[in-house]
Design a protein around this motif. Structure first.
Motif: not given
Lengths: 353, 120, 281, 566
Positions: A92, C100, C279, C281, D562-566
């Motif tokens: 990212y 990632r 949110k 994580s 993706d939303w787990k990481y952004e």
């Protein structure tokens, strides 16, 4: 096109005529290539220094980034369909790297800013020495009017000693202070080997200066679009030894002797009978027009029409027959002279030296 | 539809609200207008007192009180018209809206007259 | 979804009615302008046309914008199911979990440490430079004015006597340039030092970087500042650079590592919270 | 969320008003649809189509200019004809080629990318397009009106920035300056309308879950562009109004012979003109931001800082206008100030270039045509940026400004930068708009011919600039060192023209014969690929809901969104 022949002949004429003509009129070497990386005057040298460091920095950046681009394209190119079945790891970003490539450009920018501000100040706020030559250059639609200050005039006040057109003579190794004005639209004064450009703006007085290191005929141009014949608003700066310059000044300040040959005398009459005098000035006569170039010493100039053609009998004749043939769009009207009158006027003009 | 059946992250059930198109549009329009008029104002300030020859503005210009009033007043009448429109009262809207149009037209007409007067 | 989307029905959707009024208005306006360069009669026709267009447009949107209901296209022309198998994603280096990442090189030093290091380095560097000025040249102002001469045309052309005198402009310029550059370099140290081979941070920060930097300046000094080129003492120059590097590097190196914020959203980093709840994580 | 539209196909109610006698596909029907349409997709394509049409005309003018300059003392064109050509070439390329094409992309893509059915003001959208369209014809009408074709009409011949006092009545007789003013003024109305529409659409019509932090960078960039348009275009309109007052009603804002100021026009024009440059180049960045990640198979590197860089560029661009005026004799402080602000632009621009490299690094770069154009963009934009830094060094600019170096510089920006990304965008989204892929072979021909032609044409112009050749010269003398470079430059045009020929051929050929594309030919991640190619009038049957910046990644990898990481 149909004009190939004409074009070719004109090109050859330009090549052939300029060199011998200049040799006959000026001892200074011609410097037609206005290379900004071959500066021969003080401000141009300062600009050159700041340009070189900018070029070095830019070249280094260019090599690094292009190298990175090539590396990335070669190393990470896809290797066919099998390879494409798997997606690469999803990265990212990285604050660290991003910050690094923000700070490094800022540091480079700081260095460049320092150099730039210093050079701007050094050139623009340069003090005018007491022995400076003062001239005034007034831009017209498509020629340059040049005034020389009378010796002994106080700085700040202006008394014109004599005027000339399109060709500036200055002494070598002396500061020449140039005041720039415009009579109509915007123009820009640019002799690349001597200094960068400064605009000539109606209603304002701009200043520039040169301090040439060596003698020669420097070629300059108008660099701000000013209408139809913007391309043929050329400028030449003759840098002379102080002795030559002083002699030239004295010659310019004294009127040319009255013509002696019969043809020239007739030409003078034609000149005064037509409306030439409304626009042109000839010292020592009643011709004091100001809309066109001063013709007092026309025959000493290298070119006519602000550089459109060499100053010789043939071109002068062509010009007198129809100025817009040599320089389409020129503001001088066709005076509808007969062939004899043309010859006579040209003979008269050639006595003006 | 796939978008509906995908797993939803926690805390995404909050109602989805966005600024109304009308407000956003109006703010943009005002921004545009102020960019336009800032240039005119700069030009005005730049040229103040720089007239080359008489008559000078102070000698021949009078403040156009009525036209200014109708220009400024029109912004209030259009507000009233909008108030009616929001309540779906077409008649009231029409009345006030036409008044606004007339006031604007008067201002434009007067400006044109002023210009004509100045030039000829 | 339908409740969120008032325009959608079960098998059709409301769309704005096609209309020709915009083109008529635009054509009329253009004619008005065209009349100015041809004949005012054209302008007259144009303004009439624009007026008709504007009125027609008004009736189109008043009191409610006109809509027509368009049926959905037949099922077989609709969008295909998105292929869910997808492709595998390559994992990061063997041994690392997942695929990632926000790239982080080693430890993360807080930016404040960079600023502090830069400032401390700046002070020490200034002391060394001024000491050189005082001891070797007999003036504490010389090094300051030399630095200022890079950007200040007045000092760039000054004589040696003037350079040794106090100059207010020179002091201001020199301080601004010195502090800006020092802080920037300090920040650069915080981000770059962890990327360099570990355990040798002090060599990189204290010796290698200053020497590279000095070499760069040495090779281009004629263009950067002719005045500086004339007067600079390279031993003192390199010494002050190394002192800076050591001090700054030391302070950065000693700082406690902090968690990086780079996984945060823009809004969170800026300190404003947009529409969705956090949110993390 | 139960839905049954799939079973209701036979119950379609034909509520759309049928227009009798006009079957779908007939010529009159197509014309009628185009005239009546308020659909953002059709308007977008019309923008791009008419922009490309004007592009070809303005390109032909450039070709004639280059033929005239191929050899010294050429008599191919008369000086007046030449001056009209370069004025019309510049004006057309900026106002009726560049702007419409980028607005076309925005119109087509922004609503789909944010999951909306149409623009916020669909009728105003049509109005904006038609204003631009007619203004293009108004501009070109100048060739036929006035003295007419015989004397090449009264086409503008004052340069695209129309410096006063050359535009005052004394120096520009007839209506040539008026055509320039009025055409750009009316086109400007359309641009402002479209920009407001874009902003409101982006602000108010995003689908559920599409927060600002999840908007595609394409949309972000166009939001910034639209803001620049509504801040920068009105100043142009204002100074054009003043110019019209000068010319028609005898005011003297810019008429120096009556006490006006020549400098004021330059300030006003560049207050518009410099942001305009960013209005033109930021869309190039927008297209890069979409294509580079997809073809590198990675998310964009540093999304937040890319957004910040956009905002910084836009902000700084409002404070650099006078770097076009280093030669007008500003004080040394003024010159220094504008040199500094201009150099600051290099910082965010550098960030963008590095972040694109970062995106490509570690990816699997598929060298398809859109990506090839993007890679060339990076290379060329790097050169353009570096020559820009040289121009920002005010003393260096005293030499370089108004020389061919500047010509080379901004053609590297606008062709090497903008046009290459426009090509990339067309190769990338053509399948979406028409359902067919553009042909690969023709595309490669286009790419290589055009790239070679571009560099052969414009690289030598850097050198002729160094050798002191001023721009806007219709002729030059032999022996000044410019002959060779001009000749090379003209030769390059042949390659460019050939490239454009294959491009147009490709557009037409592939429309009927191209390979079927399918919904998602590039395996991409933004919402426009979640509908059919071409999309239906209403874009989506049901408005999408997104949870991350790459909604289609979430759908393609349901276990690994993706939303787990952004």
């Amino acid at each position: 096109m149909g004009t190939g022949k004409l074009r070719l002949s004109k090109t050859l004429a330009a090549l052939a005529l300029m060199a011998p003509l200049a040799a006959a009129q000026a001892d200074e070497p011609l410097r037609p290539i206005a290379n900004m990386f071959d500066p021969l005057s003080k401000p141009a040298e300062m600009i050159h220094d700041s340009a070189i460091i900018t070029l070095i920095i830019c070249t280094v950046i260019f090599l690094i980034v292009t190298g990175m681009l090539v590396y990335v394209c070669v190393k990470f190119r896809s290797r066919g369909a099998i390879d494409e079945r798997k997606e690469p790891p999803q990265i990212y970003g990285s604050s660290q790297i991003e910050l690094a490539w923000t700070i490094i450009p800022i540091i480079i920018t700081v260095v460049l800013i320092l150099i730039t501000t210093r050079t701007i100040g050094e050139i623009q706020d340069h003090a005018v020495p007491a022995n400076a030559v003062h001239i005034r250059v007034i831009g017209h639609q498509w020629w340059w009017e040049i005034h020389y200050q009378k010796p002994g005039a106080k700085p700040g006040e202006w008394i014109t000693d004599f005027t000339t057109a399109n060709e500036i003579h200055v002494p070598v190794n002396v500061h020449t202070e140039i005041t720039l004005e415009s009579a109509d639209v915007l123009h820009s004064f640019w002799v690349a080997q001597l200094n960068g450009k400064t605009d000539l703006i109606p209603g304002l007085k701009n200043h520039t200066w040169i301090e040439p290191r060596t003698t020669g005929v420097f070629f300059g141009n108008c660099a701000e679009y000013c209408g139809t014949q913007h391309a043929n608003m050329q400028l030449k700066v003759f840098v002379q030894t102080p002795g030559d310059f002083a002699a030239w000044k004295i010659a310019q300040a004294t009127p040319a002797p009255a013509p002696a040959a019969a043809e020239a005398i007739a030409g003078k009459q034609v000149f005064f009978a037509n409306s030439c005098v409304n626009c042109h000035k000839v010292d020592g006569t009643t011709a004091i027009g100001v809309f066109g170039p001063d013709l007092s010493r026309l025959a000493t100039r290298m070119t006519i029409g602000a550089g459109v053609a060499a100053n010789n009998q043939e071109n002068l004749r062509a010009w007198m027959r129809d100025p817009s043939h040599l320089k389409p769009g020129v503001l001088m009207p066709n005076m509808q002279l007969t062939e004899t009158e043309v010859d006579q006027v040209v003979a008269f003009l050639q006595t003006l030296k | 539809m796939e978008f509906i059946n995908q797993p939803v992250p926690e805390g995404e059930e909050a109602p989805w609200r966005l600024p109304s198109t009308r407000k956003a549009g109006m703010i943009c329009l005002i921004l545009t207008e102020s960019a336009l008029f800032s240039i005119f104002v700069v030009a005005f300030v730049f040229y103040m007192g720089k007239s080359l020859n008489p008559p000078y503005p102070s000698q021949i210009m009078e403040p156009p009180w009525l036209a200014s009033a109708s220009l400024i007043g029109s912004s209030f009448t259009i507000m009233i018209a909008e108030w009616f429109l929001k309540r779906n009262r077409t008649f009231g809207f029409n009345i006030w809206w036409i008044i606004t149009v007339l006031m604007g037209a008067y201002f434009l007409g007067f400006t044109a007259y002023e210009w004509h007067d100045l030039i000829y | 979804m339908s409740q969120d989307d008032p325009h959608a029905h079960n098998d059709a959707v409301d769309l704005p009615t096609p209309t020709a009024w915009p083109i008529i208005t635009a054509f009329g306006l253009t004619l008005v302008f065209f009349g100015l360069v041809t004949n005012l009669f054209v302008s007259l026709i144009g303004s009439l046309c624009a007026l008709v267009g504007a009125i027609g447009w008004f009736t189109d949107v008043f009191p409610h914008p006109k809509h027509e209901t368009v049926p959905y296209v037949p099922v077989d022309e609709r969008v295909k199911e998105i292929c869910r198998e997808g492709r595998e994603v390559t994992h990061l280096n063997p041994g690392e979990e997942g695929h990632r990442e926000h790239v982080v090189f080693g430890a993360v030093h807080p930016y404040s440490a960079g600023v502090m290091g830069g400032l401390a380095g700046a002070v020490v560097m200034a002391i060394v430079a001024c000491a050189w000025g005082l001891l070797a040249q007999g003036s504490i102002w010389l090094p300051i004015n030399l630095l200022a001469a890079v950007g200040d045309p007045g000092l760039a052309n000054a004589s040696m006597e003037v350079m040794k005198q106090f100059s207010f402009v020179g002091l201001i310029v020199a301080v601004i340039v010195h502090l800006t550059t020092s802080v920037l370099v300090g920040l650069l140290y915080t981000v770059l030092l962890p990327m360099l081979p570990a355990k040798r941070e002090w060599i990189w920060g204290g010796i290698v970087t200053p020497i590279i930097w000095s070499a760069l300046i040495w090779s281009t000094i004629r263009f950067i500042s002719p005045t500086l080129a004339e007067h600079v003492n390279w031993m003192a120059f390199v010494a002050s650079q190394i002192v800076f590097g050591l001090v700054c590097g030391f302070i950065v190196y000693r700082s406690t590592n902090v968690a990086t914020q780079q996984t945060w959203s823009v809004s969170r980093r800026l300190g404003v919270e947009a529409q969705r709840p956090n949110k993390k994580s | 969320m139960a839905h049954g539209p799939t079973t209701a196909s036979e119950e379609y109610i034909e509520v759309a008003p049928s227009r009798p006698g006009q079957e779908k596909g007939s010529f009159t029907r197509i014309i009628q649809e185009l005239v009546f349409t308020v659909d953002h997709k059709k308007l977008g394509l019309m923008y791009i189509g008419s922009g490309l049409f004007f592009f070809v005309i303005a390109g032909l003018m450039a070709t004639l200019i280059r033929i005239q300059l191929a050899i010294p003392n050429n008599h191919f064109l008369e000086p007046d004809v030449f001056n009209r050509f370069f004025t019309m070439h510049g004006t057309a390329m900026v106002f009726i080629v560049g702007m419409p094409i980028i607005f076309g992309f925005a119109n087509y893509l922004v609503p789909i990318m944010i999951g909306a059915r149409d623009m916020a003001y669909p009728r105003m959208n049509a109005f904006g397009f038609w204003m631009f369209f007619f203004s293009g014809f108004l501009l070109y009408a100048s060739y036929f009106a006035g003295p007419g074709l015989y004397n090449a009409g009264s086409a503008p011949d004052v340069g695209w920035f129309a410096y006063s006092p050359l535009t005052s009545r004394a120096f520009s007789r007839g209506h040539s300056s008026d055509y320039w003013t009025l055409a750009l003024f009316s086109g400007g109305i359309g641009s402002i309308a479209t920009a407001i529409n874009l902003i409101v659409t982006t602000v108010s019509l995003r689908c559920k879950g599409m927060t600002l932090g999840r908007m595609p960078l394409f949309v972000w960039t166009f939001l910034v562009v639209a803001f620049l348009v509504i801040i920068a275009m009105p100043p142009l309109a204002a100074c054009q109004i003043m110019l019209l007052l000068d010319r028609y009603l005898g005011a003297a804002f810019f008429d120096t012979q009556n006490g006006g100021s020549a400098i004021l026009w330059q300030h006003f024009f560049w207050i518009f003109g410099h942001p305009e440059v960013y209005i033109l180049i930021l869309p190039g960045f927008a297209i890069m931001n979409e294509i580079v990640p997809v073809f590198s198979r990675k998310p964009i590197f540093g999304y937040p800082i890319m957004v910040a860089a956009n905002l910084m560029i836009a902000f700084i661009s409002l404070g650099v206008w006078a770097h076009h005026m280093f030669t007008v004799g500003m004080s040394s402080v003024g010159n220094a100030f504008f040199a500094i602000t201009t150099m600051l632009v290099a910082v965010p621009t550098g960030i963008k270039i590095f972040n694109w490299l970062g995106t490509m690094h570690g990816g699997k770069i598929r060298m398809e045509l859109p990506m090839l154009f993007c890679i060339m963009f990076l290379f060329q934009f790097l050169i353009a940026g570096l020559t820009g830094i040289m121009l920002a060094v005010a003393p260096f600019d005293w030499q370089l400004s108004d020389s061919y170096f500047v010509v080379a510089h901004f053609h590297y920006v606008l062709i090497g930068g903008l046009l290459f990304t426009i090509f990339a965008g067309i190769y990338y989204w053509y399948p979406k708009a028409f359902g067919r892929m553009l042909d690969n072979k023709l595309g490669h021909l286009h790419f290589w011919l055009f790239t070679i032609g571009f560099h052969v044409t414009f690289f030598p112009q850097h050198i002729s600039g160094f050798l002191g050749m001023p721009r806007r010269y219709y002729t030059y003398d032999a022996g000044r060192g410019w002959d060779l470079w001009n000749m090379i430059s003209t030769i390059g045009v042949i390659f460019q023209a050939a490239g454009i020929f294959f491009f147009v051929l490709n557009l037409i050929w592939s429309y009927w014969k191209g390979r079927k594309a399918g919904d998602d030919p590039w395996d991409a991640w933004t919402l426009e690929w979640a509908t059919t190619s071409p999309p239906p009038d209403y874009n989506f049957e049901h408005l999408p809901v997104v949870h991350s910046r790459r909604p289609l990644w979430d759908l393609k990898h349901p276990d690994d969104p993706d939303w787990k990481y952004e």
